[in-house]
Design an enzyme around this catalytic site. Structure first.
Site, PDB file in Angstrom:
ATOM      1  CB  ALA A 180      -3.455   6.488  -9.081  1.00  0.00           C
ATOM      2  CD1 TRP A 239     -10.128  12.243 -21.431  1.00  0.00           C
ATOM      3  CD2 TRP A 239     -11.275  11.740 -23.456  1.00  0.00           C
ATOM      4  NE1 TRP A 239     -11.006  13.215 -21.724  1.00  0.00           N
ATOM      5  CE2 TRP A 239     -11.636  12.797 -22.929  1.00  0.00           C
ATOM      6  CE3 TRP A 239     -11.814  11.343 -24.711  1.00  0.00           C
ATOM      7  CZ2 TRP A 239     -12.624  13.815 -23.638  1.00  0.00           C
ATOM      8  CZ3 TRP A 239     -12.740  12.238 -25.245  1.00  0.00           C
ATOM      9  CH2 TRP A 239     -13.128  13.298 -24.642  1.00  0.00           C
ATOM     10  CE1 TYR A 243      -7.281  10.556 -10.309  1.00  0.00           C
ATOM     11  CE2 TYR A 243      -7.625  12.044 -12.140  1.00  0.00           C
ATOM     12  CZ  TYR A 243      -6.818  11.005 -11.622  1.00  0.00           C
ATOM     13  OH  TYR A 243      -6.135  10.280 -12.516  1.00  0.00           O
ATOM     14  CG  ASP A 246      -2.034   1.158   1.358  1.00  0.00           C
ATOM     15  OD1 ASP A 246      -1.792   2.182   0.728  1.00  0.00           O
ATOM     16  OD2 ASP A 246      -3.092   1.104   1.868  1.00  0.00           O
ATOM     17  CG  ASP A 293      -7.163  14.707 -18.962  1.00  0.00           C
ATOM     18  OD1 ASP A 293      -7.387  13.964 -18.026  1.00  0.00           O
ATOM     19  OD2 ASP A 293      -8.110  15.121 -19.437  1.00  0.00           O
ATOM     20  CB  THR A 352      -8.317   5.892 -11.085  1.00  0.00           C
ATOM     21  OG1 THR A 352      -8.793   4.531 -11.104  1.00  0.00           O
ATOM     22  CG2 THR A 352      -6.616   5.578 -11.279  1.00  0.00           C
TER      23      THR A 352
HETATM   24  N1  LIG Z   1      -7.869   5.983 -16.134  1.00  0.00           N
HETATM   25  C1  LIG Z   1      -7.810   7.167 -17.044  1.00  0.00           C
HETATM   26  O1  LIG Z   1      -8.623   7.666 -17.804  1.00  0.00           O
HETATM   27  C2  LIG Z   1      -6.450   7.962 -16.619  1.00  0.00           C
HETATM   28  C3  LIG Z   1      -6.545   9.338 -17.188  1.00  0.00           C
HETATM   29  C4  LIG Z   1      -5.388  10.027 -16.750  1.00  0.00           C
HETATM   30  C5  LIG Z   1      -4.317   9.535 -15.837  1.00  0.00           C
HETATM   31  N2  LIG Z   1      -4.665   8.385 -15.337  1.00  0.00           N
HETATM   32  C6  LIG Z   1      -3.521   7.899 -14.596  1.00  0.00           C
HETATM   33  O2  LIG Z   1      -2.853   6.648 -14.873  1.00  0.00           O
HETATM   34  C7  LIG Z   1      -2.565   5.883 -14.047  1.00  0.00           C
HETATM   35  C8  LIG Z   1      -2.903   4.381 -14.367  1.00  0.00           C
HETATM   36  O3  LIG Z   1      -4.557   4.461 -14.201  1.00  0.00           O
HETATM   37  P1  LIG Z   1      -5.181   3.058 -14.321  1.00  0.00           P
HETATM   38  O4  LIG Z   1      -6.597   3.591 -15.155  1.00  0.00           O
HETATM   39  O5  LIG Z   1      -4.513   2.291 -15.043  1.00  0.00           O
HETATM   40  O6  LIG Z   1      -5.827   2.840 -12.932  1.00  0.00           O
HETATM   41  P2  LIG Z   1      -6.537   1.674 -12.278  1.00  0.00           P
HETATM   42  O7  LIG Z   1      -6.786   0.668 -13.390  1.00  0.00           O
HETATM   43  O8  LIG Z   1      -7.643   2.386 -11.328  1.00  0.00           O
HETATM   44  O9  LIG Z   1      -5.497   1.012 -11.473  1.00  0.00           O
HETATM   45  C9  LIG Z   1      -5.139   1.575 -10.055  1.00  0.00           C
HETATM   46  C10 LIG Z   1      -3.962   0.821  -9.659  1.00  0.00           C
HETATM   47  O10 LIG Z   1      -3.376   1.362  -8.573  1.00  0.00           O
HETATM   48  C11 LIG Z   1      -3.385   0.412  -7.506  1.00  0.00           C
HETATM   49  N3  LIG Z   1      -3.459   0.939  -6.278  1.00  0.00           N
HETATM   50  C12 LIG Z   1      -4.682   1.620  -5.682  1.00  0.00           C
HETATM   51  N4  LIG Z   1      -4.441   2.123  -4.509  1.00  0.00           N
HETATM   52  C13 LIG Z   1      -3.284   1.699  -4.141  1.00  0.00           C
HETATM   53  C14 LIG Z   1      -2.506   1.937  -2.878  1.00  0.00           C
HETATM   54  N5  LIG Z   1      -3.136   2.384  -1.903  1.00  0.00           N
HETATM   55  N6  LIG Z   1      -1.414   1.386  -2.812  1.00  0.00           N
HETATM   56  C15 LIG Z   1      -0.873   0.699  -3.850  1.00  0.00           C
HETATM   57  N7  LIG Z   1      -1.334   0.599  -5.069  1.00  0.00           N
HETATM   58  C16 LIG Z   1      -2.764   0.995  -5.104  1.00  0.00           C
HETATM   59  C17 LIG Z   1      -4.210  -0.629  -7.784  1.00  0.00           C
HETATM   60  O11 LIG Z   1      -3.968  -1.854  -7.300  1.00  0.00           O
HETATM   61  P3  LIG Z   1      -5.183  -3.105  -7.010  1.00  0.00           P
HETATM   62  O12 LIG Z   1      -6.068  -3.305  -8.242  1.00  0.00           O
HETATM   63  O13 LIG Z   1      -4.117  -4.085  -6.564  1.00  0.00           O
HETATM   64  O14 LIG Z   1      -5.952  -2.681  -5.748  1.00  0.00           O
HETATM   65  C18 LIG Z   1      -4.219  -0.616  -9.366  1.00  0.00           C
HETATM   66  O15 LIG Z   1      -3.114  -1.493  -9.660  1.00  0.00           O
HETATM   67  C19 LIG Z   1      -2.900   6.483 -12.565  1.00  0.00           C
HETATM   68  O16 LIG Z   1      -2.026   7.307 -11.907  1.00  0.00           O
HETATM   69  C20 LIG Z   1      -4.189   7.472 -13.197  1.00  0.00           C
HETATM   70  O17 LIG Z   1      -4.317   8.324 -12.269  1.00  0.00           O
HETATM   71  C21 LIG Z   1      -5.721   7.641 -15.569  1.00  0.00           C
END
Ligand SMILES: NC(=O)c1ccc[n+]([C@@H]2O[C@H](COP(=O)([O-])OP(=O)(O)OC[C@H]3O[C@@H](n4cnc5c(N)ncnc54)[C@H](OP(=O)(O)O)[C@@H]3O)[C@@H](O)[C@H]2O)c1
Length: 275
Positions: A55, A145, A120, A31, A97, A57
């Protein structure tokens, strides 16, 4: 080391990263809010690079859970940066973004002023600022996105709804850049190999509204579902979204990285989803 390896981007990073030894960790392994544990796992693996994709998210839930949002997205990121600094690892942090207010009408450059409008967005913007203090040479990769086969995403939701409904209403007054997790993973790997530092904007090329994106998704699968444009006001959500968050590719081009068009990325995603 990939933190957030069980997420949408993390899974793409794990499958795209070849040649190097890669350690992938999810929240069950560490964590990131636990500074001692973060240092312990980083010191043990002693990685050359840490990609911080972990994150909280859920943008709408962040509005009602600010402690969790700041705890994971800002304070957790600082824990990782401090561990990177102590062990000599380089760090690439994923940002968003949502650090911008969306009031521009021309593409956002990496140096444009942050002005987040949601919890966020504020948690990510404050993380960026703290990380640049702790580890000035770190790399901040902002994306937007995100879609891919590794988890919940917009095209997946649209396809599930389109399979059961004759028509879908989708907002047409928010403009941005879709990003395929596979293309983002490849760009991140390239940035690490090029020892990138500073802020980079990574999305697929081109831009669209959510309505235009949804129309292309439905068209790509041959479904007869009608896609209708509506305004954000008609689809109110807890967290405000930037009305315009198109990214300029200049910060990425300086590393010689060109991203495929989002329409091409969508075709590959739909194919991957079928397999
Ligand atoms: N999705 C979008 O549209 C978007 C857009 C812009 C930026 N981003 C950024 O891109 C990155 C990847 O996004 P994503 O969509 O792949 O995210 P995601 O699918 O929601 O996955 C989040 C990951 O973070 C881990 N996590 C959550 N809380 C945690 C904690 N307290 N300690 C350790 N690990 C933790 C989760 O682990 P578990 O599954 O094992 O719980 C999972 O591996 C993030 O930084 C996000 O903010 C995403």
């Amino acid at each position: 080391m990939i933190l957030g390896a069980t997420g949408l981007l993390g899974k793409a990073l794990m499958s795209e990263w070849s040649r190097d030894e890669v350690v992938g960790l999810g929240s069950r392994d560490v964590d990131i809010r636990d500074a001692d544990k973060v240092y312990e796992v980083v010191a043990k693996a002693s990685p050359g690079w840490i990609v911080l994709a972990a994150a909280y998210t859920n943008v709408d839930e962040c509005e009602s859970h600010p402690d969790l949002a700041f705890g994971v997205n800002r304070d957790g990121a600082v824990n990782v940066a401090k561990a990177a600094k102590r062990t000599g690892a380089k760090l690439l942090f994923l940002s968003s973004d949502y650090v911008f207010d969306g009031k521009k009408s021309s593409p956002y450059e990496a140096g444009d002023a942050r002005n987040p409008q949601s919890v966020y967005g504020r948690s990510k913007a404050e993380a960026e600022i703290r990380l640049l203090e702790v580890l000035p040479e770190c790399c901040i990769a902002r994306t937007s996105w995100l879609f891919g086969t590794g988890g919940k995403c917009f095209p997946d939701t649209i396809l599930k709804l389109a399979a059961t409904r004759p028509a879908l209403d989708v907002v047409n007054d928010q403009r941005g850049c879709p990003t395929y997790s596979v293309d983002l993973a490849r760009a991140i790997i390239e940035l690490c190999r090029k020892s990138a530092s500073g802020i980079a904007h990574i999305t697929n090329s081109g831009d669209c509204s959510w309505f235009e994106f949804a129309r292309e998704i439905v068209k790509g699968t041959g479904l007869a579902t009608e896609v209708r444009p509506v305004s954000s006001q008609q689809m109110a959500r807890p967290a405000p979204r930037p009305a315009y968050s198109v990214f300029s590719p200049k910060s990425l081009q300086q590393y010689g990285i060109a991203m495929p068009a989002w329409q091409d990325a969508l075709k590959r995603y739909l194919q991957e989803r079928k397999n």
